[in-house]
Design a protein around this motif. Structure first.
Motif, PDB file in Angstrom:
ATOM      1  N   ALA A   1       2.806  -4.449 -14.449  1.00 18.15           N
ATOM      2  CA  ALA A   1       2.707  -5.681 -13.665  1.00 18.15           C
ATOM      3  C   ALA A   1       3.970  -5.838 -12.834  1.00 18.15           C
ATOM      4  O   ALA A   1       5.073  -5.514 -13.284  1.00 18.15           O
ATOM      5  CB  ALA A   1       2.521  -6.893 -14.570  1.00 18.15           C
ATOM      6  N   THR A   2       3.802  -6.353 -11.613  1.00 17.61           N
ATOM      7  CA  THR A   2       4.954  -6.604 -10.756  1.00 17.61           C
ATOM      8  C   THR A   2       4.693  -7.860  -9.945  1.00 17.61           C
ATOM      9  O   THR A   2       3.539  -8.190  -9.653  1.00 17.61           O
ATOM     10  CB  THR A   2       5.233  -5.406  -9.822  1.00 17.61           C
ATOM     11  N   ARG A   3       5.790  -8.561  -9.603  1.00 17.62           N
ATOM     12  CA  ARG A   3       5.679  -9.746  -8.746  1.00 17.62           C
ATOM     13  C   ARG A   3       6.598  -9.540  -7.543  1.00 17.62           C
ATOM     14  O   ARG A   3       7.718 -10.035  -7.479  1.00 17.62           O
ATOM     15  CB  ARG A   3       6.070 -11.015  -9.538  1.00 17.62           C
ATOM     16  N   PRO A   4       6.128  -8.750  -6.559  1.00 15.56           N
ATOM     17  CA  PRO A   4       6.983  -8.400  -5.426  1.00 15.56           C
ATOM     18  C   PRO A   4       6.967  -9.462  -4.335  1.00 15.56           C
ATOM     19  O   PRO A   4       6.070 -10.310  -4.271  1.00 15.56           O
ATOM     20  CB  PRO A   4       6.340  -7.107  -4.914  1.00 15.56           C
ATOM     21  N   THR A   5       7.974  -9.416  -3.465  1.00 17.65           N
ATOM     22  CA  THR A   5       8.000 -10.238  -2.250  1.00 17.65           C
ATOM     23  C   THR A   5       8.372  -9.353  -1.072  1.00 17.65           C
ATOM     24  O   THR A   5       9.155  -8.402  -1.217  1.00 17.65           O
ATOM     25  CB  THR A   5       9.016 -11.389  -2.338  1.00 17.65           C
TER      26      THR A   5
ATOM     27  N   LEU B   1       0.799  -1.225   0.000  1.00 16.99           N
ATOM     28  CA  LEU B   1       0.000   0.000   0.000  1.00 16.99           C
ATOM     29  C   LEU B   1       0.831   1.274   0.000  1.00 16.99           C
ATOM     30  O   LEU B   1       0.370   2.320  -0.476  1.00 16.99           O
ATOM     31  CB  LEU B   1      -0.925   0.027   1.222  1.00 16.99           C
ATOM     32  N   ARG B   2       2.041   1.196   0.528  1.00 11.32           N
ATOM     33  CA  ARG B   2       2.845   2.409   0.699  1.00 11.32           C
ATOM     34  C   ARG B   2       4.063   2.487  -0.214  1.00 11.32           C
ATOM     35  O   ARG B   2       4.657   3.551  -0.343  1.00 11.32           O
ATOM     36  CB  ARG B   2       3.313   2.515   2.158  1.00 11.32           C
ATOM     37  N   ARG B   3       4.392   1.362  -0.874  1.00 11.81           N
ATOM     38  CA  ARG B   3       5.575   1.387  -1.720  1.00 11.81           C
ATOM     39  C   ARG B   3       5.383   0.771  -3.105  1.00 11.81           C
ATOM     40  O   ARG B   3       5.821   1.341  -4.097  1.00 11.81           O
ATOM     41  CB  ARG B   3       6.759   0.714  -0.986  1.00 11.81           C
ATOM     42  N   THR B   4       4.745  -0.400  -3.202  1.00  8.98           N
ATOM     43  CA  THR B   4       4.517  -0.995  -4.526  1.00  8.98           C
ATOM     44  C   THR B   4       3.620  -0.095  -5.363  1.00  8.98           C
ATOM     45  O   THR B   4       3.924   0.213  -6.518  1.00  8.98           O
ATOM     46  CB  THR B   4       3.895  -2.391  -4.382  1.00  8.98           C
ATOM     47  N   HIS B   5       2.506   0.292  -4.799  1.00  6.98           N
ATOM     48  CA  HIS B   5       1.671   1.365  -5.345  1.00  6.98           C
ATOM     49  C   HIS B   5       1.349   2.258  -4.164  1.00  6.98           C
ATOM     50  O   HIS B   5       0.767   1.791  -3.177  1.00  6.98           O
ATOM     51  CB  HIS B   5       0.379   0.820  -5.964  1.00  6.98           C
ATOM     52  N   VAL B   6       1.715   3.507  -4.243  1.00  5.47           N
ATOM     53  CA  VAL B   6       1.490   4.432  -3.127  1.00  5.47           C
ATOM     54  C   VAL B   6       0.023   4.864  -3.164  1.00  5.47           C
ATOM     55  O   VAL B   6      -0.378   5.686  -3.990  1.00  5.47           O
ATOM     56  CB  VAL B   6       2.429   5.655  -3.211  1.00  5.47           C
ATOM     57  N   VAL B   7      -0.764   4.274  -2.276  1.00  8.16           N
ATOM     58  CA  VAL B   7      -2.203   4.546  -2.267  1.00  8.16           C
ATOM     59  C   VAL B   7      -2.455   5.979  -1.808  1.00  8.16           C
ATOM     60  O   VAL B   7      -1.966   6.413  -0.752  1.00  8.16           O
ATOM     61  CB  VAL B   7      -2.944   3.548  -1.363  1.00  8.16           C
ATOM     62  N   GLN B   8      -3.234   6.702  -2.606  1.00  8.14           N
ATOM     63  CA  GLN B   8      -3.553   8.107  -2.348  1.00  8.14           C
ATOM     64  C   GLN B   8      -5.045   8.274  -2.126  1.00  8.14           C
ATOM     65  O   GLN B   8      -5.841   7.444  -2.592  1.00  8.14           O
ATOM     66  CB  GLN B   8      -3.135   8.960  -3.560  1.00  8.14           C
ATOM     67  N   PRO B   9      -5.441   9.351  -1.437  1.00  8.86           N
ATOM     68  CA  PRO B   9      -6.872   9.633  -1.327  1.00  8.86           C
ATOM     69  C   PRO B   9      -7.488   9.722  -2.725  1.00  8.86           C
ATOM     70  O   PRO B   9      -6.920  10.343  -3.633  1.00  8.86           O
ATOM     71  CB  PRO B   9      -6.906  10.997  -0.621  1.00  8.86           C
ATOM     72  N   GLY B  10      -8.613   9.067  -2.895  1.00  3.73           N
ATOM     73  CA  GLY B  10      -9.279   9.078  -4.198  1.00  3.73           C
ATOM     74  C   GLY B  10      -8.982   7.861  -5.055  1.00  3.73           C
ATOM     75  O   GLY B  10      -9.682   7.609  -6.040  1.00  3.73           O
ATOM     76  N   ASP B  11      -7.949   7.082  -4.714  1.00  7.25           N
ATOM     77  CA  ASP B  11      -7.666   5.851  -5.447  1.00  7.25           C
ATOM     78  C   ASP B  11      -8.785   4.829  -5.219  1.00  7.25           C
ATOM     79  O   ASP B  11      -9.424   4.821  -4.160  1.00  7.25           O
ATOM     80  CB  ASP B  11      -6.352   5.222  -4.980  1.00  7.25           C
ATOM     81  N   THR B  12      -8.977   3.972  -6.201  1.00 13.10           N
ATOM     82  CA  THR B  12      -9.852   2.816  -6.045  1.00 13.10           C
ATOM     83  C   THR B  12      -9.002   1.574  -6.234  1.00 13.10           C
ATOM     84  O   THR B  12      -8.298   1.445  -7.240  1.00 13.10           O
ATOM     85  CB  THR B  12     -11.003   2.834  -7.068  1.00 13.10           C
TER      86      THR B  12
END
Length: 324
Positions: free
Chosen positions: A260-264, A131-142
């Motif tokens: 696309a990403t495959r993180p661990t 939520l904070r690094r792979t995709h930085v979730v921002q207000p308004g995101d879905t």
């Protein structure tokens, strides 16, 4: 001491409760007595051989635990006997005690119970990096989060909602739908009775979501891609339903110039700095009540086979701990 050992890959029946030797801590290591151990789907991957064991077989599974430091090795200054600690990785948690590198553990704040810490480190730090690094979730995101009633899903739902996102989740039963709805999800889709792609399109007015967090794998692909807006991100971080077959990367262009990403988790906490930052972010949201961690199942560590059976049978929800 006793530990769960895997001498051959297979089903839950290969998990054996046996005597197991333990050494004194060497330089840079500590010995810990576990208060509790966390149960995660990655434990299944190592048990079955889907993920290769770092040191071969026999294997002591488990990537998450919490307990008390009972001895410190030469050169360890950050920890002392009696410290309350927790960790996510390296493998070897299904044991009454273990020796572990001091660089891999963190101190648990006084306000957080060790059972809770044992069950939230891997799942909670996974939610943090997603939520904070792979995709930085921002207000308004879905966002769309598969397995919303699972251990990572329940934490992520609460955290993403606090970050200002509209949170959509998928689950496999009406009971799990209620649980997800109580943990931050604005919309919950039962994939057994609804087409999750169509429902996501309905919810978003055809626009799609900014990011799909997918730990399911085979059963949710390529549907996850069809839920994304153009230039959206598919974060595939697990494969509880089985691995995805090799894909032609051209599918990403066909479905809207997707990423696309495959993180661990273990890449995201590889450095001491990243480990402490991730753990502290998790401790902070838990201490402030933004994220509540409920232990929904407890098993004796000796009964790990039953815990694995229930986990694979999708009978568990949220956090599960194994007690030595």
């Amino acid at each position: 001491m006793k530990a769960i050992l895997v001498s051959k890959h297979g089903g839950p029946e290969v998990l054996e409760w046996r005597d197991h030797a333990i050494s004194d801590p060497g330089a840079g290591e500590v010995r810990i007595r576990h208060e509790a151990v966390g149960l995660n789907f990655i434990d299944v991957y190592f048990r079955t051989g889907l993920y290769p064991a770092p040191n071969g077989l026999p294997l002591v599974p488990g990537n998450e635990g919490a307990g008390i430091v009972t001895a410190v090795g030469e050169g360890v200054t950050r920890f002392k006997e009696g410290d309350r600690i927790a960790y996510a990785g390296p493998i070897g948690a299904y044991a009454e005690e273990r020796v572990i590198a001091a660089e891999k553990i963190v101190k648990v704040p006084d306000g957080i119970e060790l059972d809770v810490a044992a069950g939230m480190m891997l799942k909670g730090m996974t939610a943090e990096y997603l939520l904070r690094r792979t995709h930085v979730v921002q207000p308004g995101d879905t966002i769309l989060f598969h397995a919303a009633a699972g251990g990572v899903g329940l934490i992520a739902g609460q955290w993403a909602k606090a970050l200002g996102a509209t949170v959509i989740g998928t689950v496999g039963s009406a009971e799990k739908a209620e649980l997800a709805a109580a943990n931050g999800y604005d919309h919950v889709i039962n994939y057994r009775t609804e087409d999750f792609v169509e429902r996501v399109k309905d919810i978003t007015g055809g626009k799609g979501v900014d990011v799909v967090y997918d730990s399911v794998g085979k059963d949710t692909f390529p549907g996850s891609l069809d839920c994304l807006r153009p230039r959206g991100l598919w974060a595939s971080f697990g494969q509880s339903s089985g691995p995805i077959e090799p894909i032609n990367i051209g599918i990403l262009s066909q479905k809207g110039s997707l990423f696309a990403t495959r993180p661990t988790l273990f890449t995201y906490i590889a450095s001491r700095e990243d480990l402490e930052a991730s753990a502290n972010a998790l401790f902070d949201v838990v201490a402030r009540g933004i994220v509540k961690i409920d232990i929904n199942q407890r098993y004796k560590l000796a009964e790990a086979a039953q815990a694995h059976t229930d986990l694979e049978g999708r009978k568990t929800t949220g956090v599960t701990v194994l007690k030595p």
